[in-house]
Design an enzyme around this catalytic site. Structure first.
Site, PDB file in Angstrom:
ATOM      1  CD  GLU A 155      21.667  -9.098 -82.394  1.00 56.83           C
ATOM      2  OE1 GLU A 155      21.561  -7.986 -82.959  1.00 56.83           O
ATOM      3  OE2 GLU A 155      22.525  -9.362 -81.531  1.00 56.83           O
ATOM      4  CB  CYS A 187      28.224   8.170 -72.968  1.00 55.37           C
ATOM      5  SG  CYS A 187      29.602   8.915 -73.855  1.00 55.37           S
ATOM      6  N   GLY A 205      31.320 -10.159 -90.660  1.00 55.94           N
ATOM      7  CA  GLY A 205      32.673 -10.660 -90.510  1.00 55.94           C
ATOM      8  C   GLY A 205      33.731  -9.578 -90.600  1.00 55.94           C
TER       9      GLY A 205
HETATM   10 ZN   LIG Z   1      29.276  11.245 -73.730  1.00 55.64          ZN
END
Ligand SMILES: [Zn+2]
Length: 174
Positions: free
Chosen positions: A58, A115, A143
């Protein structure tokens, strides 16, 4: 190998202080927030017992100063630092941490996400509870009930224009 693993305090998906991979491996982790003195912490640990590697998950949430401090860990302490994070937020803007990691890293490795249409997913759509995409508001919502979906740039734009990801998915999939 003695490795120190960090993750952002903000990410509580996996419970406090733990980094998990999608293939099921996990490791306990130290937490960082924007006030954490990473260089001091790592240096102290390193003096106690040598560290061979630092891993930061992260890492998009690092500050500019923290990325710089991590470059000192590499240059002064000679410890490799591996950072893993997202390049851009749901608005298509660079995260601060990623901005400076892109600028100052020795090596960049792009992990490919696909995608639904099969193209490379370079953008992240934020969907509200009803599944509608929106690209306004805070960069990080803690949250919340929103959901993030990786999509290609074309479908990122189309989803925002149409106000629906499902409509576009149905059209593409026929
Ligand atoms: Zn796409």
């Amino acid at each position: 190998m003695r490795t120190i693993v960090y993750t952002a305090e903000i990410d509580d998906r996996f419970g406090a202080g733990k980094v998990s991979s999608r293939i099921g491996l996990s490791s306990p982790a130290r937490l960082f927030n924007q006030h954490t003195s990473l260089k001091d912490e790592i240096n102290n640990e390193h003096q106690r017992e040598p560290i061979h590697c630092v891993l930061v998950d992260e890492s998009q949430f690092l500050t500019r100063e923290q990325v710089y401090a991590l470059s000192d860990v590499v240059d002064e302490l000679d410890i490799p630092v591996l950072c893993y994070g997202l390049r851009t937020d749901f608005r298509g803007e660079l995260f601060t941490g990623s901005q400076y990691l892109l600028a100052w890293s020795d090596k960049l490795v792009e992990l490919k996400t696909i995608c639904f249409c099969g193209r490379k997913a370079s953008m992240v759509l934020r969907l509200d509870q009803e599944g509608r995409p929106y690209n306004e508001g805070e960069q990080v919502v803690i949250g919340g009930n929103e959901r993030y979906v990786s999509v290609c740039r074309k479908h990122y734009k189309e989803a925002l224009t149409e106000g629906s990801l499902a409509t576009i998915q149905n059209r593409v999939r026929g």
